[in-house]
Design an enzyme around this catalytic site. Sequence first.
Site, PDB file in Angstrom:
ATOM      1  N   LYS A  18       0.864  -1.181   0.000  1.00 13.88           N
ATOM      2  CA  LYS A  18       0.000   0.000   0.000  1.00 13.88           C
ATOM      3  C   LYS A  18       0.896   1.225   0.000  1.00 13.88           C
ATOM      4  CE  LYS A  18      -1.181   2.440   2.915  1.00 13.88           C
ATOM      5  NZ  LYS A  18      -0.820   3.730   3.610  1.00 13.88           N
ATOM      6  N   SER A  50      -7.272  20.880   8.292  1.00 14.74           N
ATOM      7  CA  SER A  50      -7.317  19.822   9.308  1.00 14.74           C
ATOM      8  C   SER A  50      -8.390  20.157  10.331  1.00 14.74           C
ATOM      9  CB  SER A  50      -5.966  19.687   9.980  1.00 14.74           C
ATOM     10  OG  SER A  50      -5.613  20.892  10.614  1.00 14.74           O
ATOM     11  N   GLU A 110       0.036  10.301  -5.596  1.00 19.35           N
ATOM     12  CA  GLU A 110      -0.981  11.343  -5.427  1.00 19.35           C
ATOM     13  C   GLU A 110      -1.088  12.236  -6.656  1.00 19.35           C
ATOM     14  OE1 GLU A 110      -0.913  11.829  -0.696  1.00 19.35           O
ATOM     15  OE2 GLU A 110       0.575  12.959  -1.831  1.00 19.35           O
ATOM     16  N   ASN A 170      -3.221  17.424  -1.071  1.00 21.23           N
ATOM     17  CA  ASN A 170      -2.406  17.794   0.082  1.00 21.23           C
ATOM     18  C   ASN A 170      -2.630  19.195   0.645  1.00 21.23           C
ATOM     19  OD1 ASN A 170      -0.731  15.445   0.636  1.00 21.23           O
ATOM     20  ND2 ASN A 170      -0.096  15.727  -1.482  1.00 21.23           N
ATOM     21  N   THR A 212       2.431   6.395   3.934  1.00 19.98           N
ATOM     22  CA  THR A 212       3.281   5.324   4.412  1.00 19.98           C
ATOM     23  C   THR A 212       3.320   4.256   3.347  1.00 19.98           C
ATOM     24  OG1 THR A 212       2.670   5.755   6.672  1.00 19.98           O
ATOM     25  CG2 THR A 212       3.574   3.591   6.197  1.00 19.98           C
TER      26      THR A 212
END
Lengths: 409, 409
Positions: free
Chosen positions: A183, A409, A281, A404, A194
């Site tokens: 992944k 957040s 991405e 991104n 990750t």
Amino acid sequence: MVATAISPLAPAAFPDLPAIAGVKLHTATLGIRYKGRPDVLMAELEPGTQVAGVFTTSTTASAAVRWGREALKGGTARAFFVNAGNSVAFTGKAGEKFVADKVEAVSKALGCAKTEIFTASTGVIGEPTTANRITDALGDLLANEAGWLDAAKAIMTTDTFPKGASATATINGKTVTIAGIAKGSGMIEPNMATMLSFVFTDAALPHNVLQAILADCNNRSFNAITVDSDTSTSDTLLVAATGKAGNDAISDVNDPELAAFKAAFEDVLRDLAHQIVRDGEGASKFITVKVTGAVNEKEAKTAAKAIANSPLVKTAIAGEDANWGRIVMAVGKCGVTADPNKLSVAIGGITLAKNGERVADYDEGPVEAHIKGQYIDIDADLGFGDGAATVWTCDLTHGYISINADYRS
Amino acid sequence: MVATAISPLAPAAFPDLPAIAGVKLHTATLGIRYKGRPDVLMAELEPGTQVAGVFTTSTTASAAVRWGREALKGGTARAFFVNAGNSVAFTGKAGEKFVADKVEAVSKALGCAKTEIFTASTGVIGEPTTANRITDALGDLLANEAGWLDAAKAIMTTDTFPKGASATATINGKTVTIAGIAKGSGMIEPNMATMLSFVFTDAALPHNVLQAILADCNNRSFNAITVDSDTSTSDTLLVAATGKAGNDAISDVNDPELAAFKAAFEDVLRDLAHQIVRDGEGASKFITVKVTGAVNEKEAKTAAKAIANSPLVKTAIAGEDANWGRIVMAVGKCGVTADPNKLSVAIGGITLAKNGERVADYDEGPVEAHIKGQYIDIDADLGFGDGAATVWTCDLTHGYISINADYRS
């Protein structure tokens, strides 16, 4: 949160992966962060399974990685235990306890040493949590045997497709099988991507031989991809060899009988690594950067990485612009032995620049056609020596910025 | 071509720069690429003017840079000669002839040695051209005396505003003046950005002292900024000291009498360098990254650059997301001595993470307010030693992608 469509570079379907004798997959759906899909994976390994692993080089590595580095010294594994949704990275003592509690519970359930349990976590960082929900579900997890597709899905975070690959080879006449999942590179949460990969084989190979093969093949697969030059604190690649194929054990990594296995193993690693780039991405193009003529392999890889990581090269490809000047720039900035008068650059196999200047009469048609495609080949020859390296990356698009930056957040 | 508005980070107006005795500015409008604005600049320097310079470290440096590196050994300069619109980089022998012909013509016109003529070119690369149009216009150029604003405009390519700065200091009681211009970081043509800066002072300082001061101040100004981690093949920073201020010559770079000059000179360089960041492609925020507690200054700068160049950090700031986890990641990946349990990270002066974990009760209000502003402060303390460094950069936005990908060559 940004809704992310499946990458245009995704394979048509998840591959049909063979079972590996000595490996049982278990998944559970605990809703740690993602709902309605498996988010915990345990690969249960028969006693005596040999293990090899490589981890992030980050000096701010997660507690799971620090545990794995130590556990690897034992050489055997009984389980790879993975959760998605919270990486528990950079959570201080809470993170260390999260790993320790899982290792304790799983080793008890399997009746093995703690150092035979490897864990990996991926997801939000800096969010302390306990392992209770996971350890409480251990009984249900063990009762639920899963297939490869569920296993590949259980470790996804914001990946847009599950990733798997397999191959077979023979060692001393015995057929051995390799299968793996990975992944990485999708990311819409405010955390870092990750890279995780778990590869399994029924080959009988001692830990040290497996580790040497892994380190070598990793250099030309996972360590030869880049999406955005940022290195995760949790990157983990673990390999389990159950020995169930029954081949004669081989203790010398240079034994010619291992050649077919090494090639098959590298194929699986490269395939999985490529799938991560295909899920980079915002990726719209898959780019192969090949550098030749460097004074050695290390400098070739430095130059290839400099090209592959250059925002200006990556945006040029996104813009379908055969901008060889930016490739020259990237070679120049990275400090390897180079000379503009010896450098040549090709895109799509057509040499655009040579001996320090543009090729005046190159055929623009095929270059235009190539740069509009999904698979872009960049070749740079430095004109010095025999050093060569290949690196894979994707382009840099508005999609990357959207994923991104276009959220709070 | 993308229409580019003036950067939101641009200063309100071009500063009022003082004349420097011994420096005459000339500009011409030759339409090499840009129409209706000056595109050639010559700074004519009186005989005996001492020169210092720093150039790109690129191994694929342009012919102009390679000439400048050699000419610098002479220590004196009579002219800085610059054209915008074609960098003539990576054009092989044509590029070398372009530089040689200009140097020949200008040195003849001024009656000086060739090694006293420094040239710089910025614009499209890989497009061979001759110097004829420029050398033919030399008479007109010399007849046209220009001011600082025209000079600053003449060296722009796709910069969105002209850049200038000045300061004064005293040496042994005499007032000396420093004025400079710079360009860089706007780019809509399919070529690479070039950073150029020219700084002038009437101070009397020998070449070697000037060069030592330049090298030192450059480390904390131009060498401490980054827009996108890509290094141009043509970066050039030249300094001329005409000696017209009449201060006593100082031959020791460590003479305390030079302290005020060094500080003023560094102010000018840092101001110009900041203006380049403010004109960074697509920039919406100006970011100051300060690293402390590193084992030495070099590692502090490596860590600060890793943070400033991280696409994930830069997109987080663009998204107004106080994502300290990405800062931890950037420190971890760059190889400097670090330990997650010693690291602390602050944004806008508020410590968000400390001793390996999130500060549980930090005040989110001021952090939210800070991250929505145009000036962002990131502080990372590694907790090891006294090494400190500051680096300036901008955020990574859709504007960067638009400028560099949303066109076809």
